[in-house]
Motif scaffolding. Sequence first.
Motif, PDB file in Angstrom:
ATOM      1  N   TRP A  12       0.494  -1.185  -0.015  1.00  0.00           N
ATOM      2  CA  TRP A  12      -0.103   0.150   0.018  1.00  0.00           C
ATOM      3  C   TRP A  12       0.845   1.391   0.573  1.00  0.00           C
ATOM      4  N   LEU A  92     -15.735   4.142  -4.025  1.00  0.00           N
ATOM      5  CA  LEU A  92     -14.518   4.675  -3.799  1.00  0.00           C
ATOM      6  C   LEU A  92     -14.003   5.397  -4.811  1.00  0.00           C
ATOM      7  N   TRP A 103      -7.527  -0.375  -3.264  1.00  0.00           N
ATOM      8  CA  TRP A 103      -8.279  -0.753  -2.633  1.00  0.00           C
ATOM      9  C   TRP A 103      -8.011  -2.482  -1.791  1.00  0.00           C
ATOM     10  N   ASN A 106      -8.385  -2.367   1.761  1.00  0.00           N
ATOM     11  CA  ASN A 106      -9.879  -1.034   2.212  1.00  0.00           C
ATOM     12  C   ASN A 106     -10.858  -1.424   2.267  1.00  0.00           C
ATOM     13  N   LEU A 161     -10.003   9.434  -1.845  1.00  0.00           N
ATOM     14  CA  LEU A 161      -8.489   9.546  -1.678  1.00  0.00           C
ATOM     15  C   LEU A 161      -7.500  10.326  -2.774  1.00  0.00           C
ATOM     16  N   THR A 183     -16.607  11.909   1.606  1.00  0.00           N
ATOM     17  CA  THR A 183     -15.298  11.290   2.808  1.00  0.00           C
ATOM     18  C   THR A 183     -14.421  11.558   2.029  1.00  0.00           C
ATOM     19  N   VAL A 185      -9.551  11.828   1.777  1.00  0.00           N
ATOM     20  CA  VAL A 185      -9.214  11.118   2.240  1.00  0.00           C
ATOM     21  C   VAL A 185      -7.428  12.388   1.771  1.00  0.00           C
ATOM     22  N   ASN A 306      -4.540   5.685   3.437  1.00  0.00           N
ATOM     23  CA  ASN A 306      -5.166   4.303   3.869  1.00  0.00           C
ATOM     24  C   ASN A 306      -4.733   3.144   3.976  1.00  0.00           C
ATOM     25  N   HIS A 309      -3.578   2.404   8.042  1.00  0.00           N
ATOM     26  CA  HIS A 309      -4.382   2.801   9.026  1.00  0.00           C
ATOM     27  C   HIS A 309      -6.079   2.260   8.059  1.00  0.00           C
ATOM     28  N   PRO A 310      -6.268   1.568   6.680  1.00  0.00           N
ATOM     29  CA  PRO A 310      -7.248   1.263   6.445  1.00  0.00           C
ATOM     30  C   PRO A 310      -8.207   1.062   7.919  1.00  0.00           C
ATOM     31  N   ILE A 313      -9.808   3.716   9.397  1.00  0.00           N
ATOM     32  CA  ILE A 313     -10.427   4.252   8.521  1.00  0.00           C
ATOM     33  C   ILE A 313     -12.418   4.031   7.804  1.00  0.00           C
TER      34      ILE A 313
END
Length: 325
Positions: A12, A92, A103, A106, A161, A183, A185, A306, A309-310, A313
């Motif tokens: 990631w 997303l 992704w 996530n 994102l 949202t 990010v 992301n 810290h998936p 989030i």
Amino acid sequence: MDELKRPRRRRWLIALGVVAALVVVIAFATRTPSPVGHWDGAEGRDRFMAAYDQAFRDLPPVADTVDVRTDYGVVRFYRFAGTGQASAPLVLLPGRASASPVWADNLPSLLGVGDVYTVDLLGEPGRSVQDRPITDDADQAAWLHQALAGLPEDRFHLVGLSIGGWTSANLALRQPEHVASLTLVDPVFVFDDMPLGTVLRSIPAAVPWLPKSWRDGFNSYTAGGAPVADVPVAEMIEAGMQHYRLRLPQPTRIAEEDLARLDLPVLAIIAGRSVMHDPATAVATAERVLPEAAVRVYPDASHAINGEHPDRIAADIAEFLTTSC
């Protein structure tokens, strides 16, 4: 367990570092005349698609694949069936030069929130296909509005994102009919300008004939110094950087007076060690301009937030949707 998590995180960090790189070099990359984004040849496209398919295997099972025709091209969505009770599906939007496979880490936690669509951004390397020019911010909103209108549902919670955050906010300001919430990010060009040092360091990443190591160095810089590893998602993005010719306009920094017009729930998640803006300025702008927004700061996160810290989030999004939507 820690040994199993470490390669996933590294993947990631690499992927999102590459995503960040092309956010800042788009103006340079679009100088040569051509109406739409395109591959430099069949060999480059094949290399990218092979890595795309390999990386895609890390995603959960796809419930449906949807291609939506817009005035600007065909937009590829993948739908994943969730177990949560969100009032509308999540959509997303990845960063620049990225696509749905990034992704992978996530999706497991986000599917606990509700159904999820991923999208390959139009005009970017991926399985969406641009066939008409996208010339300004209004066009960027128009193609996404038309794409969402082609899905079965009427409203969506957008999760963007990096440049995907800008794309989401740009849509919500111009054509918000299908947007239930935002949202953002670690978004770029939304709450602050990009630092000059980052812009200057990004230039080599835009030159496809320069050595791969030059791109890798900048990608590591944006991802908090994470090392580059030979993994499918990194191969996919690097192949897109080298072989896909972006023909998209430079995004316009969203003015504060425009942000203040947003009339829907907003969650802003800011990386405390991001190099794509000044984190303190971004937080201050979000809190000042959007006093009703939920603003979360992850102090130890880089722009690869992301991937780092998936689960956190996903938990923040779940709480946000429960309390605000």
